[in-house]
Design a protein around this motif. Structure first.
Motif, PDB file in Angstrom:
ATOM      1  N   GLY A  40      80.831  10.079  42.035  1.00 26.68           N
ATOM      2  CA  GLY A  40      79.684   9.969  42.931  1.00 26.68           C
ATOM      3  C   GLY A  40      79.183  11.342  43.342  1.00 26.68           C
ATOM      4  O   GLY A  40      79.804  12.363  43.051  1.00 26.68           O
ATOM      5  N   ARG A  41      78.063  11.340  44.052  1.00 25.39           N
ATOM      6  CA  ARG A  41      77.443  12.617  44.428  1.00 25.39           C
ATOM      7  C   ARG A  41      78.189  13.235  45.618  1.00 25.39           C
ATOM      8  O   ARG A  41      78.368  12.592  46.643  1.00 25.39           O
ATOM      9  CB  ARG A  41      75.984  12.369  44.790  1.00 25.39           C
ATOM     10  CG  ARG A  41      75.270  13.659  45.031  1.00 25.39           C
ATOM     11  CD  ARG A  41      73.786  13.453  45.260  1.00 25.39           C
ATOM     12  NE  ARG A  41      73.271  14.697  45.828  1.00 25.39           N
ATOM     13  CZ  ARG A  41      72.390  14.744  46.799  1.00 25.39           C
ATOM     14  NH1 ARG A  41      71.907  13.636  47.320  1.00 25.39           N
ATOM     15  NH2 ARG A  41      71.974  15.906  47.246  1.00 25.39           N
ATOM     16  N   ILE A  42      78.631  14.448  45.402  1.00 27.08           N
ATOM     17  CA  ILE A  42      79.303  15.152  46.496  1.00 27.08           C
ATOM     18  C   ILE A  42      78.317  16.151  47.069  1.00 27.08           C
ATOM     19  O   ILE A  42      77.883  17.076  46.380  1.00 27.08           O
ATOM     20  CB  ILE A  42      80.583  15.852  45.984  1.00 27.08           C
ATOM     21  CG1 ILE A  42      81.591  14.770  45.591  1.00 27.08           C
ATOM     22  CG2 ILE A  42      81.198  16.739  47.057  1.00 27.08           C
ATOM     23  CD1 ILE A  42      82.568  15.194  44.583  1.00 27.08           C
ATOM     24  N   ARG A  43      77.986  15.947  48.334  1.00 26.93           N
ATOM     25  CA  ARG A  43      76.974  16.808  48.942  1.00 26.93           C
ATOM     26  C   ARG A  43      77.541  18.199  49.236  1.00 26.93           C
ATOM     27  O   ARG A  43      78.753  18.371  49.441  1.00 26.93           O
ATOM     28  CB  ARG A  43      76.483  16.179  50.242  1.00 26.93           C
ATOM     29  CG  ARG A  43      75.678  14.944  50.011  1.00 26.93           C
ATOM     30  CD  ARG A  43      75.247  14.301  51.312  1.00 26.93           C
ATOM     31  NE  ARG A  43      74.865  12.908  51.087  1.00 26.93           N
ATOM     32  CZ  ARG A  43      73.691  12.520  50.607  1.00 26.93           C
ATOM     33  NH1 ARG A  43      72.779  13.419  50.297  1.00 26.93           N
ATOM     34  NH2 ARG A  43      73.414  11.256  50.421  1.00 26.93           N
ATOM     35  N   GLY A  44      76.603  19.147  49.299  1.00 30.36           N
ATOM     36  CA  GLY A  44      76.997  20.524  49.614  1.00 30.36           C
ATOM     37  C   GLY A  44      77.701  20.629  50.959  1.00 30.36           C
ATOM     38  O   GLY A  44      78.596  21.447  51.145  1.00 30.36           O
ATOM     39  N   GLY A  45      77.277  19.761  51.892  1.00 31.53           N
ATOM     40  CA  GLY A  45      77.880  19.777  53.232  1.00 31.53           C
ATOM     41  C   GLY A  45      79.356  19.431  53.204  1.00 31.53           C
ATOM     42  O   GLY A  45      80.100  19.753  54.132  1.00 31.53           O
ATOM     43  N   THR A  46      79.788  18.744  52.143  1.00 26.79           N
ATOM     44  CA  THR A  46      81.209  18.392  51.997  1.00 26.79           C
ATOM     45  C   THR A  46      81.924  19.434  51.128  1.00 26.79           C
ATOM     46  O   THR A  46      83.047  19.830  51.414  1.00 26.79           O
ATOM     47  CB  THR A  46      81.336  16.999  51.324  1.00 26.79           C
ATOM     48  OG1 THR A  46      80.566  16.073  52.067  1.00 26.79           O
ATOM     49  CG2 THR A  46      82.785  16.536  51.261  1.00 26.79           C
ATOM     50  N   LEU A  47      81.232  19.844  50.068  1.00 28.40           N
ATOM     51  CA  LEU A  47      81.875  20.712  49.079  1.00 28.40           C
ATOM     52  C   LEU A  47      82.120  22.145  49.573  1.00 28.40           C
ATOM     53  O   LEU A  47      83.217  22.684  49.403  1.00 28.40           O
ATOM     54  CB  LEU A  47      81.002  20.752  47.813  1.00 28.40           C
ATOM     55  CG  LEU A  47      81.529  21.640  46.688  1.00 28.40           C
ATOM     56  CD1 LEU A  47      82.851  21.114  46.149  1.00 28.40           C
ATOM     57  CD2 LEU A  47      80.510  21.752  45.563  1.00 28.40           C
ATOM     58  N   TYR A  48      81.123  22.761  50.196  1.00 31.57           N
ATOM     59  CA  TYR A  48      81.269  24.189  50.542  1.00 31.57           C
ATOM     60  C   TYR A  48      82.357  24.468  51.593  1.00 31.57           C
ATOM     61  O   TYR A  48      83.084  25.457  51.462  1.00 31.57           O
ATOM     62  CB  TYR A  48      79.915  24.796  50.938  1.00 31.57           C
ATOM     63  CG  TYR A  48      79.060  25.011  49.709  1.00 31.57           C
ATOM     64  CD1 TYR A  48      79.213  26.139  48.921  1.00 31.57           C
ATOM     65  CD2 TYR A  48      78.158  24.041  49.288  1.00 31.57           C
ATOM     66  CE1 TYR A  48      78.467  26.317  47.757  1.00 31.57           C
ATOM     67  CE2 TYR A  48      77.404  24.202  48.134  1.00 31.57           C
ATOM     68  CZ  TYR A  48      77.566  25.344  47.366  1.00 31.57           C
ATOM     69  OH  TYR A  48      76.841  25.502  46.214  1.00 31.57           O
TER      70      TYR A  48
END
Lengths: 110, 247
Positions: A40-48
């Motif tokens: 699924g799509r992992i948002r930048g707000g979660t990844l960074y």
């Protein structure tokens, strides 16, 4: 509650480490790779924040590279410590996964 | 940069992230937004939450007060303590090795004053503490027969005790004066001469029948000698304490 999001939360750092085993990569490419793998799509707000924490912990090293056109990128590469943690924690996750499968199988889920 | 990233830059600066790291991160996020095609707010979430996730709370805590571990011989002690106190260093305790564990508040440090007293035991220290308390003194540690007391500079200087620009600590951590060096030197010479003499005598007598008895005698001598020195120090401290109490 979105179960997939909470599952991912517990294992995202390992997935990021695993996605760097073949070589350096940057934030968007890591997110895309995990998306393509069906997570699924992992948002930048979660990844960074995860990348930041792993950098602080010395599991990945980051290098900023400017580009001629547009904003530069930070490239992440796995450190030796990161490889060790990936091997140990990856094994622990696999054992956990096997236990979950085993219990689910007893409940008739295959 | 977008308004979102400008706002994030400001939050990161507030959280103490250095400019270079912040710029690299913001560039990276700008590249990410351009590639994903999503609006920054949608991609990264509310600015405040994202900044908090990027730089967690423990990294933005108040700076810890400066800590200094240092030592001085008993002769140098009082002057050095007050010198460090004038620079805002507060002795929290004296560790097992007799070193002063000092701290200086990162914000609004103030001066401290110190007293070093000879005190032979806990009871005497407690009596001494009671006697000195009205003057604002409180115990801050003890080592062997030495007891230490501190009081904030504000007791005598009022608001002037606050230091506006406390100096950086010097490099020196061990203060050994001439008298302390002589005292330690004399002790070392006595120990080396007595030890060498004892060992030589035992080596000479090792083959004789009295060898084991002589070893035992030496051991008893060592213990007796150590007890004698401790007893004399304690007695001297008691005498000094009695004299102090009379005054």
């Amino acid at each position: 509650m979105d179960r997939r999001a909470s599952w991912l939360k517990g294992v995202l750092d390992l997935l990021v480490l695993a996605s760097l085993t073949e070589g350096e990569s940057y934030g968007y490419a890591i997110a895309k790779r995990l998306d393509d793998a069906g997570l699924g799509r992992i948002r930048g707000g979660t990844l960074y924040p995860v990348l930041n924490r792993m950098e602080e912990a010395g599991l990945v090293a980051a290098e900023y590279r400017a580009v001629e056109k547009g904003p530069g990128r930070r490239y992440y590469v796995l450190t030796d410590e990161g490889r060790t943690v990936l091997a140990e924690q990856g094994r622990a996750w696999t054992e956990f996964d096997a236990s979950v499968r085993s219990v689910l199988a007893e409940g008739g889920i295959r | 940069m977008s308004d979102y990233l400008d706002g994030l830059a400001a939050r990161l600066a507030e959280r103490g992230v250095d400019a270079e790291r912040s710029r690299a991160l913001l560039d990276d996020l700008a590249a990410h937004t351009a590639e994903s095609g999503a609006a920054p707010e949608e991609e990264f979430g509310p600015i405040e939450e994202f900044a908090a996730a990027l730089v967690p709370e423990e990294e933005t805590r108040e700076p810890e007060p400066d800590v200094l571990l240092w030592s001085a011989d008993a002769f140098e002690g009082p002057a050095r303590l007050n010198e460090m106190g004038a620079q805002g260093w507060e002795v929290e305790r004296v560790d097992r090795l007799g070193r002063f564990v000092s701290r200086r508040a990162p914000e609004h440090p103030q001066t401290w004053e110190y007293r070093q007293e000879l005190s032979p035991g806990r009871g005497d220290r407690e009596r001494l503490a009671e006697r000195l308390a009205p003057g604002g003194w409180e115990p801050c540690g003890h080592w062997s027969v030495l007891a230490y007391f501190k009081r904030p500079g504000s007791v005598t200087a009022g608001p002037a005790a606050e230091l506006s620009a406390p100096p950086a600590p010097g490099r020196r951590r061990y203060f050994l004066g001439a008298r302390g060096a002589v005292a330690i030197g004399v002790c070392l010479v006595v120990a080396v001469v007595a030890g060498t003499w004892s060992v030589l005598r035992m080596v000479d007598g090792a083959g004789e029948a009295e060898g084991p008895a002589e070893w035992a005698g030496t051991a008893v001598g060592f213990v007796f000698g150590a007890l004698l020195v401790l007893g004399l120090s304690w007695g001297a401290a008691r005498l000094a304490a009695a004299r102090r109490d009379r005054n």
